[in-house]
Design an enzyme around this catalytic site. Structure first.
Site, PDB file in Angstrom:
ATOM      1  N   ARG A 292       0.841  -1.186   0.000  1.00  0.00           N
ATOM      2  CA  ARG A 292       0.000   0.000   0.000  1.00  0.00           C
ATOM      3  C   ARG A 292       0.886   1.250   0.000  1.00  0.00           C
ATOM      4  O   ARG A 292       1.960   1.273   0.617  1.00  0.00           O
ATOM      5  CB  ARG A 292      -0.832  -0.043   1.280  1.00  0.00           C
ATOM      6  CG  ARG A 292      -1.814   1.090   1.480  1.00  0.00           C
ATOM      7  CD  ARG A 292      -3.017   0.909   0.654  1.00  0.00           C
ATOM      8  NE  ARG A 292      -4.149   1.708   1.100  1.00  0.00           N
ATOM      9  CZ  ARG A 292      -5.158   2.029   0.309  1.00  0.00           C
ATOM     10  NH1 ARG A 292      -5.196   1.636  -0.945  1.00  0.00           N
ATOM     11  NH2 ARG A 292      -6.168   2.735   0.766  1.00  0.00           N
TER      12      ARG A 292
ATOM     13  N   THR B 137     -10.531   0.175  -8.539  1.00  0.00           N
ATOM     14  CA  THR B 137      -9.389  -0.669  -8.233  1.00  0.00           C
ATOM     15  C   THR B 137      -9.429  -1.847  -9.210  1.00  0.00           C
ATOM     16  O   THR B 137     -10.322  -1.922 -10.043  1.00  0.00           O
ATOM     17  CB  THR B 137      -9.559  -1.087  -6.756  1.00  0.00           C
ATOM     18  OG1 THR B 137      -9.498   0.114  -5.990  1.00  0.00           O
ATOM     19  CG2 THR B 137      -8.586  -2.076  -6.245  1.00  0.00           C
TER      20      THR B 137
ATOM     21  N   THR C 100      -4.356  -0.841  -6.959  1.00  0.00           N
ATOM     22  CA  THR C 100      -5.173   0.344  -7.224  1.00  0.00           C
ATOM     23  C   THR C 100      -4.373   1.630  -7.366  1.00  0.00           C
ATOM     24  O   THR C 100      -3.254   1.738  -6.848  1.00  0.00           O
ATOM     25  CB  THR C 100      -6.194   0.525  -6.070  1.00  0.00           C
ATOM     26  OG1 THR C 100      -7.144   1.533  -6.409  1.00  0.00           O
ATOM     27  CG2 THR C 100      -5.523   0.906  -4.764  1.00  0.00           C
TER      28      THR C 100
ATOM     29  N   ASP D 110      -8.055   8.126   0.820  1.00  0.00           N
ATOM     30  CA  ASP D 110      -8.494   6.996   1.651  1.00  0.00           C
ATOM     31  C   ASP D 110      -8.189   7.207   3.134  1.00  0.00           C
ATOM     32  O   ASP D 110      -8.619   6.432   3.972  1.00  0.00           O
ATOM     33  CB  ASP D 110      -7.852   5.687   1.171  1.00  0.00           C
ATOM     34  CG  ASP D 110      -8.683   5.019   0.074  1.00  0.00           C
ATOM     35  OD1 ASP D 110      -9.777   5.507  -0.225  1.00  0.00           O
ATOM     36  OD2 ASP D 110      -8.221   4.007  -0.483  1.00  0.00           O
TER      37      ASP D 110
ATOM     38  N   SER E 156      -7.525   0.754   3.740  1.00  0.00           N
ATOM     39  CA  SER E 156      -8.075   0.277   2.469  1.00  0.00           C
ATOM     40  C   SER E 156      -9.190  -0.720   2.724  1.00  0.00           C
ATOM     41  O   SER E 156      -9.256  -1.338   3.786  1.00  0.00           O
ATOM     42  CB  SER E 156      -6.957  -0.394   1.675  1.00  0.00           C
ATOM     43  OG  SER E 156      -7.479  -1.065   0.559  1.00  0.00           O
ATOM     44  N   SER E 157     -10.053  -0.876   1.712  1.00  0.00           N
ATOM     45  CA  SER E 157     -11.072  -1.931   1.770  1.00  0.00           C
ATOM     46  C   SER E 157     -10.672  -3.148   0.947  1.00  0.00           C
ATOM     47  O   SER E 157     -11.406  -4.138   0.911  1.00  0.00           O
ATOM     48  CB  SER E 157     -12.405  -1.399   1.221  1.00  0.00           C
ATOM     49  OG  SER E 157     -12.864  -0.336   1.994  1.00  0.00           O
TER      50      SER E 157
ATOM     51  N   GLY F 112     -14.009  -1.959  -6.115  1.00  0.00           N
ATOM     52  CA  GLY F 112     -15.331  -1.503  -5.687  1.00  0.00           C
ATOM     53  C   GLY F 112     -15.325  -0.641  -4.437  1.00  0.00           C
ATOM     54  O   GLY F 112     -16.361  -0.464  -3.810  1.00  0.00           O
ATOM     55  N   GLY F 113     -14.166  -0.088  -4.040  1.00  0.00           N
ATOM     56  CA  GLY F 113     -14.146   0.813  -2.884  1.00  0.00           C
ATOM     57  C   GLY F 113     -14.785   0.134  -1.680  1.00  0.00           C
ATOM     58  O   GLY F 113     -14.474  -1.023  -1.358  1.00  0.00           O
TER      59      GLY F 113
HETATM   60  N1  GLY Z   1      -8.698   2.801  -2.892  1.00  0.00           N
HETATM   61  C1  GLY Z   1      -9.628   1.798  -2.576  1.00  0.00           C
HETATM   62  C2  GLY Z   1      -9.240   0.967  -1.425  1.00  0.00           C
HETATM   63  O1  GLY Z   1      -8.057   0.906  -1.120  1.00  0.00           O
HETATM   64  O2  GLY Z   1     -10.079   0.373  -0.792  1.00  0.00           O
END
Ligand code: GLY
Length: 571
Positions: free
Chosen positions: A106, A382, A400, A424, A453-454, A474-475
């Site tokens: 990340r 993403t 992403t 985020d 993050s998700s 999908g966020g």
């Molecule tokens: N940018 C989307 C996530 O990291 O969940």
């Protein structure tokens, strides 16, 4: 509490955007993107060219990690709205022998980032500042992540896994109809943020399906990475270009930030659901913990008996989601900066207790649900890919730039897009991000910190053997999409392709609304839910799941999401 009007404006933008982006039809059958069952290996990605790259590496004797690294770099070329070298992601790995691992690549906030950097003088978020342009970018993690993954587990040479992406960038590739329409739609924005031009802008005409997109600058950057590994990106000419770009647009990333960036190996989150072992991403993802919490919350109930998307099934899942997303907002953040109560959140009795005040006769208002007491609007573009090799090693990667084409800034001279991942973070704890997600202190901005993050790359095991590789973009809907895909197979006996294509719904505590894909829930069930106080809104497609299932007779089924151009290729 979030400003509801602001939130609704963001969400309606999101729904229109996703409806335009995912115009594909959704069916439960094997379609043109999925050709059946295979016994040697499988690659499922968001773009046919990237799937071809992955399968070619497997056929040449590469393992799942080799194929994954090749796909990550190929997606940076052929799927630049989310594939990247300027962003980050997560990998969950399971070897054929059952070793499990997770890699957090990340992005991080720059060393000079500060808690209030996106607030105006009155302390309110300046929305565009964390979304577009240089200041929205975190320090990229993908290249170091791929270097580390390959060093630890790769079998064929680094040069071999880089070359397909270089060829695609240098010689060009045919863009899909969907990509042509996206690039045309972003023409003005690209010009605004890249006045000196970028490969994504067609100055002579509009983009059409099958036009060739060539990215010479990106090809040169990939060659430097091929020849110098990590140093080809985090120092030398590419690092110089990034820093120059930051100076042009008042961004924060310095040479030191690049030098100091390192991906981190972490212990995967694990949990059990109806005899299946879930192996998923730990924080900095919120997704793995939330996924296991959701599965634990519904496990005591007979979903199979109630039926797929029946009113009782939907009601139970929405109530579980309400509680789990409330926990997410309060307790999840970068574990290197914040003590995430991981063991408590993953405790079966904790999640059972959270569901104890759930009432079948009426919806629980979200305002009545706070995060559980623990002792002691994300963008949707993403991308996810799933790979299994001949030996049964499995890789699940979600990666992403955050928004579609990230910060919309291509690094001049280096040809890749910067992420806009800083959005985020909880830009202002308590205020919603681009996905409408509300965050707390755990996810406040701090120097060198990773934003929550998700993304939920996941592998499922059954009786000590690989069972499923799954994930999605999908966020905020990532977690609920992965959850629904797993229960579609485990509880509702769907094939992988049916499970991926099945219509979905989503709830995330705030706003207190349930989003459903068109025709996901029958009208009688919707009426029953509405009579209990559930506010149900139809929206565009939810998620774009790419997954692989190992059948009981040892073959692999792919699930390539028909909501996009995704493709499953096996051999
Ligand atoms: N940018 C989307 C996530 O990291 O969940």
């Amino acid at each position: 509490m979030p400003k509801i009007t602001n939130l609704l404006a963001k969400l309606s933008f999101l729904f229109i955007a996703t409806t335009v982006l995912f115009a594909g039809c959704v069916t439960g059958q094997l379609g043109k993107n999925n050709s059946g069952e295979f016994k040697n290996g499988m690659v499922v990605t968001a773009h046919p060219e990237a799937s071809e790259v992955g399968i070619a590496i497997l056929k040449k004797g590469g393992n799942a990690i080799d194929a994954a690294v090749a796909v990550q770099f190929a997606l940076a070329v052929v799927y630049p709205n989310a594939g990247n070298i300027g962003g980050g992601g997560f990998m969950v790995y399971r070897s054929a022998k059952g070793e499990i691992n997770a890699l957090d690549f990340r992005e991080k906030a720059a060393a000079s980032a500060s808690r209030d950097m996106y607030l105006d003088a009155a302390g309110n978020p300046i929305v565009d500042k964390s979304l577009y342009g240089h200041l929205a970018a975190g320090v990229p993690g993908s290249v170091d992540g791929m270097v580390q993954a390959h060093q630890k587990y790769g079998k064929v040479s680094w040069q071999q896994v880089l070359q397909p992406a270089i060829d695609l960038a240098e010689n060009g590739f045919k863009i899909t109809k969907r990509q042509a329409s996206e690039l045309n739609g972003l023409h003005r924005k690209f010009m605004e943020f890249n006045p000196n031009g970028t490969a994504f802008v067609n100055l002579e005409s509009t983009w059409k399906e099958n036009d060739i997109l060539m990215q010479k600058e990106l090809a040169n950057t990939l060659k430097l990475i091929r020849d110098k590994g990590r140093a080809g990106f985090y120092s030398g000419a590419v690092a110089d270009s990034i820093v120059k770009e930051m100076q042009r647009g008042n961004g924060l990333i310095t040479k030191n930030d690049l030098d100091n960036y390192h991906a981190t190996w972490r212990k995967p989150v694990t949990g059990n659901y109806r005899g299946y072992q879930i192996i998923t991403m730990p924080p900095t993802s919120s997704g793995g913990i939330a996924l296991v919490q959701l599965l634990q919350s519904v496990a005591p109930y007979p979903l199979k008996q109630w039926g797929h998307n029946a009113d009782s099934t939907v009601q139970l899942i929405v109530e579980a989601e309400r509680r789990v997303y409330a926990d997410r907002a309060t307790h999840l953040g970068d574990p290197d900066f914040y003590q995430v109560p991981r063991n408590e959140l993953l405790d079966v009795s904790y999640n059972k207790k959270r569901m104890a005040n759930f009432n079948w006769s009426a919806a629980t208002p979200s305002s009545a649900v706070l995060a559980g007491e623990i002792k002691g609007a994300e963008h949707e573009e993403t991308t996810h890919f799933s790979i299994v090799d001949r030996d049964g090693n499995a890789v699940s990667i979600t990666t992403t730039l955050n928004g579609s084409y990230g910060a919309l800034v291509a690094v001049k001279g280096a040809g890749f897009l910067l992420n806009n991942e800083m959005d985020d973070f909880s830009v202002k704890p308590g205020a919603p991000n681009m996905y409408g997600l509300v965050g707390g202190e755990a996810n406040a901005i701090a120097p060198n910190k990773r934003m929550l993050s998700s993304m939920t790359p996941t592998i499922v095991e059954k009786d000590g053997k690989l069972f499923m590789v799954v994930g999605t973009p999908g966020g905020s809907t990532i977690i609920t999409s992965v959850f629904q895909t797993i229960i579609n197979v485990v509880d509702f006996n769907m094939s992988m392709q049916q499970a991926v294509a099945a219509k979905k719904f989503h709830h995330q505590w705030l706003p207190d609304e349930v989003y459903v894909e068109k025709d996901a829930i029958d009208s009688l069930s919707i009426k029953k839910l509405q009579s209990k106080g559930y506010k149900i809104l139809t929206r565009g497609p939810i998620g774009r799941v790419d997954a692989i299932l190992r059948t009981s007779y040892g073959t692999y089924q792919g699930g390539a999401d028909p909501r996009g151009d995704d493709k499953a290729i096996g051999y």
